[in-house]
Design an enzyme around this catalytic site. Structure first.
Site, PDB file in Angstrom:
ATOM      1  N   PHE A 148     -15.262 -17.547  13.665  1.00  0.00           N
ATOM      2  CA  PHE A 148     -16.301 -17.598  12.602  1.00  0.00           C
ATOM      3  C   PHE A 148     -16.208 -16.967  10.974  1.00  0.00           C
ATOM      4  O   PHE A 148     -15.211 -16.171  10.437  1.00  0.00           O
ATOM      5  CB  PHE A 148     -17.631 -17.122  13.131  1.00  0.00           C
ATOM      6  CG  PHE A 148     -17.308 -15.382  13.132  1.00  0.00           C
ATOM      7  CD1 PHE A 148     -18.477 -14.945  12.524  1.00  0.00           C
ATOM      8  CD2 PHE A 148     -16.776 -14.482  13.640  1.00  0.00           C
ATOM      9  CE1 PHE A 148     -18.308 -13.902  12.117  1.00  0.00           C
ATOM     10  CE2 PHE A 148     -16.270 -13.557  13.049  1.00  0.00           C
ATOM     11  CZ  PHE A 148     -17.819 -12.641  12.411  1.00  0.00           C
ATOM     12  N   THR A 188     -10.630 -14.004  10.641  1.00  0.00           N
ATOM     13  CA  THR A 188      -9.847 -13.523  11.770  1.00  0.00           C
ATOM     14  C   THR A 188      -9.079 -14.846  12.808  1.00  0.00           C
ATOM     15  O   THR A 188     -10.335 -16.308  12.877  1.00  0.00           O
ATOM     16  CB  THR A 188     -10.178 -12.748  12.790  1.00  0.00           C
ATOM     17  OG1 THR A 188     -10.120 -11.265  12.108  1.00  0.00           O
ATOM     18  CG2 THR A 188      -8.814 -12.067  13.706  1.00  0.00           C
ATOM     19  N   GLU A 214     -16.937 -14.875   1.320  1.00  0.00           N
ATOM     20  CA  GLU A 214     -16.387 -15.516   0.686  1.00  0.00           C
ATOM     21  C   GLU A 214     -15.380 -14.844  -0.363  1.00  0.00           C
ATOM     22  O   GLU A 214     -15.922 -13.879  -0.343  1.00  0.00           O
ATOM     23  CB  GLU A 214     -17.396 -16.532   0.175  1.00  0.00           C
ATOM     24  CG  GLU A 214     -18.194 -17.539   0.902  1.00  0.00           C
ATOM     25  CD  GLU A 214     -18.454 -18.414   0.072  1.00  0.00           C
ATOM     26  OE1 GLU A 214     -18.758 -18.335  -0.857  1.00  0.00           O
ATOM     27  OE2 GLU A 214     -19.439 -19.065   0.468  1.00  0.00           O
ATOM     28  N   GLU A 252     -16.942  -6.288  10.148  1.00  0.00           N
ATOM     29  CA  GLU A 252     -17.717  -6.399  11.003  1.00  0.00           C
ATOM     30  C   GLU A 252     -19.293  -5.770   9.577  1.00  0.00           C
ATOM     31  O   GLU A 252     -20.380  -5.026  10.628  1.00  0.00           O
ATOM     32  CB  GLU A 252     -18.433  -5.946  12.152  1.00  0.00           C
ATOM     33  CG  GLU A 252     -17.281  -6.954  12.928  1.00  0.00           C
ATOM     34  CD  GLU A 252     -17.137  -8.364  12.516  1.00  0.00           C
ATOM     35  OE1 GLU A 252     -18.185  -8.657  12.234  1.00  0.00           O
ATOM     36  OE2 GLU A 252     -16.730  -8.555  14.098  1.00  0.00           O
ATOM     37  N   GLY A 275       6.012  15.494  10.570  1.00  0.00           N
ATOM     38  CA  GLY A 275       6.353  14.938   9.990  1.00  0.00           C
ATOM     39  C   GLY A 275       6.835  13.238  10.131  1.00  0.00           C
ATOM     40  O   GLY A 275       7.398  12.061  10.276  1.00  0.00           O
ATOM     41  N   GLN A 283      -3.589  28.419  19.722  1.00  0.00           N
ATOM     42  CA  GLN A 283      -4.962  27.751  19.170  1.00  0.00           C
ATOM     43  C   GLN A 283      -5.321  26.518  18.433  1.00  0.00           C
ATOM     44  O   GLN A 283      -6.164  25.678  18.754  1.00  0.00           O
ATOM     45  CB  GLN A 283      -6.357  29.004  18.611  1.00  0.00           C
ATOM     46  CG  GLN A 283      -7.235  29.108  19.176  1.00  0.00           C
ATOM     47  CD  GLN A 283      -7.616  30.904  18.759  1.00  0.00           C
ATOM     48  OE1 GLN A 283      -7.575  31.162  17.847  1.00  0.00           O
ATOM     49  NE2 GLN A 283      -8.853  30.969  19.277  1.00  0.00           N
ATOM     50  N   ARG A 329       6.268  19.288  21.992  1.00  0.00           N
ATOM     51  CA  ARG A 329       6.896  20.050  20.459  1.00  0.00           C
ATOM     52  C   ARG A 329       6.702  21.481  20.578  1.00  0.00           C
ATOM     53  O   ARG A 329       5.512  21.869  21.088  1.00  0.00           O
ATOM     54  CB  ARG A 329       6.560  19.494  19.382  1.00  0.00           C
ATOM     55  CG  ARG A 329       6.188  19.979  18.390  1.00  0.00           C
ATOM     56  CD  ARG A 329       7.482  20.031  17.695  1.00  0.00           C
ATOM     57  NE  ARG A 329       7.849  19.882  16.582  1.00  0.00           N
ATOM     58  CZ  ARG A 329       9.043  19.647  15.628  1.00  0.00           C
ATOM     59  NH1 ARG A 329      10.047  19.806  16.245  1.00  0.00           N
ATOM     60  NH2 ARG A 329       9.289  20.052  13.987  1.00  0.00           N
ATOM     61  N   ILE A 342      -0.980  16.557  13.286  1.00  0.00           N
ATOM     62  CA  ILE A 342       0.258  17.065  15.369  1.00  0.00           C
ATOM     63  C   ILE A 342       1.963  16.557  15.307  1.00  0.00           C
ATOM     64  O   ILE A 342       2.040  17.081  15.204  1.00  0.00           O
ATOM     65  CB  ILE A 342      -1.084  16.569  16.805  1.00  0.00           C
ATOM     66  CG1 ILE A 342      -1.774  17.512  16.294  1.00  0.00           C
ATOM     67  CG2 ILE A 342      -0.574  16.809  17.671  1.00  0.00           C
ATOM     68  CD1 ILE A 342      -3.670  16.810  17.382  1.00  0.00           C
ATOM     69  N   HIS A 343       1.456  14.732  14.509  1.00  0.00           N
ATOM     70  CA  HIS A 343       3.204  14.809  14.769  1.00  0.00           C
ATOM     71  C   HIS A 343       3.602  15.009  13.878  1.00  0.00           C
ATOM     72  O   HIS A 343       4.879  14.895  14.133  1.00  0.00           O
ATOM     73  CB  HIS A 343       2.881  13.188  14.522  1.00  0.00           C
ATOM     74  CG  HIS A 343       2.678  11.975  16.236  1.00  0.00           C
ATOM     75  ND1 HIS A 343       1.603  12.688  16.994  1.00  0.00           N
ATOM     76  CD2 HIS A 343       3.647  11.995  17.089  1.00  0.00           C
ATOM     77  CE1 HIS A 343       1.634  11.606  18.139  1.00  0.00           C
ATOM     78  NE2 HIS A 343       2.971  11.374  17.410  1.00  0.00           N
TER      79      HIS A 343
END
Length: 401
Positions: A127, A162, A131, A379, A356, A295, A284, A353-354
């Site tokens: 849909f 889409t 524009e 949307e 690098g 913590q 890790r 958290i990951h």
């Protein structure tokens, strides 16, 4: 507690559908999503699998060959699929917005013609409202339809479709001044046309061109395109509902479904980010112990999980409100706003958290980090949602002085 975002009150059928979709996601989507995304490759094998599961007909009534399920069932399936790869949920989202608009607003002939093939996945929907020059201001649409005998001639350029290339049916919103006197409010002189086309790029039917895929930061795999109409002739019986001037309202009804979908996608991506974060935190080690035992990391995990739960609850509430037949623009706006913002925050916390490694393309969180921003825009931006929410609150809490 086995996993976050459980939904109370589901039927046995709903639970069976969700279990099937979850298994499909774990086995068929998650193992290949990152590789396909990095190649920007359309996930044809995954789409074929969804077709076999009957998901393209999930919300289409049984009389047209669909499963006749609720928006809630659909939203929960989208949540699961987005948990695997958000682009796949985008492939079915626009399809279902068009199917919903046909079901709610189409003529009987239009329903009979399109819905059975949409339920089978043989017709894929897209849909188009936006524009190049209007952004969120739908009233500023310049694409236009002019009556010429038993046909309309459409001209203009649309943006951000889409499934623009892979779809074979596009619902397009344009201006149609015929029958509407000068001075008529813009939203009352808009019409939705159902445009059938060949999948692919280039000139896909006389007067209609899909130039090619727009290269994006994330949300890859699914094709996002422009659409150019230059003397495109459409029969009058392809006006959605058979009457001009109702397109804006039809599209807004469909967008409410789309906002629940985007909220569900935000929930799914956030869930996956939490899963990746909590797993990595236990693997890790720093300072002689898993970082999950620090913590500071536990605080992050607590905040992430709470946001996942809150967003899921609001999404479920918005879907159930729509299923009840009640107006749900307030609930859908709140759910879309909260879920997309929380998704961004949960993904960023998982990324942190990951450390690098989150910056490496070898890790899935890198993909999620690029996908989450799209939900802030799709949307309707956060600012648009706040406008909707604020106006509805003032309607509900009108001061009687």
């Amino acid at each position: 507690m086995a996993r976050l975002a459980q939904t109370a009150g589901l039927t046995d059928v709903q639970q069976e559908i969700l279990s099937t979709v979850r298994d499909f996601v774990d086995k068929e989507i998650i193992p290949v999503a990152t590789e396909l995304e990095h190649r920007d490759e359309y996930p044809q094998q995954i789409v074929d699998g969804l077709k076999e599961l009957g998901l393209f007909g999930l919300m289409i009534p049984e009389e047209y060959g669909g499963l006749g399920e609720s928006l809630l069932t659909y939203a929960l399936c989208v949540e699961e699929i987005a948990r695997g790869w958000m682009s796949v949920s985008g492939i079915i989202n626009t399809h279902f917005i068009v199917a919903y608009m046909l079901k709610q607003h189409g003529t009987q002939e239009q329903k009979d013609h399109f819905l059975p093939r949409m339920a089978a996945g043989d017709i894929r929907g897209a849909f188009s409202m936006s524009e190049p020059g209007l952004g969120s201001d739908v009233s500023a649409i310049t694409s236009k339809a002019v009556k010429d005998g038993d046909e309309y001639v459409l001209n203009g350029q649309k943006m951000w479709l889409t499934n623009g290339g892979t779809s074979s049916l596009v619902a397009v919103l344009v201006r149609s001044d015929e029958g509407h006197p000068e001075g008529t409010a813009p939203h009352k002189s808009m019409t939705t046309f159902l445009i059938e086309k060949e999948p692919g790029f280039g000139e896909v039917r006389p007067g209609l061109t899909i130039p090619g895929k727009i290269d994006k930061m994330g949300y890859k795999g699914v094709d996002t395109t422009e659409l150019i109409m230059d003397g495109l002739r459409i029969p009058a019986d392809r006006v959605l509902g058979g009457v001009t001037g109702r397109g804006f309202y039809q599209m807004m009804d469909g967008v409410e479904v789309g906002r629940v979908n985007v909220a569900a996608r935000g929930c799914g991506v956030a869930q996956r980010a939490f899963e990746l974060g909590v797993q990595y935190a236990q693997q890790r080690h720093t300072f002689g112990k898993p970082i999950a035992q620090h913590q500071a990391i536990q605080f992050k995990l607590a905040e992430m999980a709470t946001k996942v739960e809150a967003a899921h609850a609001m999404m479920v509430n918005a879907a159930r409100k729509k299923d009840s037949g009640e107006r749900n623009d307030l609930e859908a706006g709140m759910a879309k706003y909260l879920a997309s913002e929380y998704c961004k925050e949960v993904v960023e916390d998982a990324f942190r958290i990951h450390g690098g490694y989150g910056f490496s393309k070898e890790y899935e969180i890198e993909r999620l980090y690029r996908e989450a921003p799209m939900l802030l825009i799709g949307e309707g931006t956060a600012e648009i949602q706040k406008m909707i929410i604020g106006r509805r609150l003032l309607e509900e809490y009108r001061f009687q002085g």
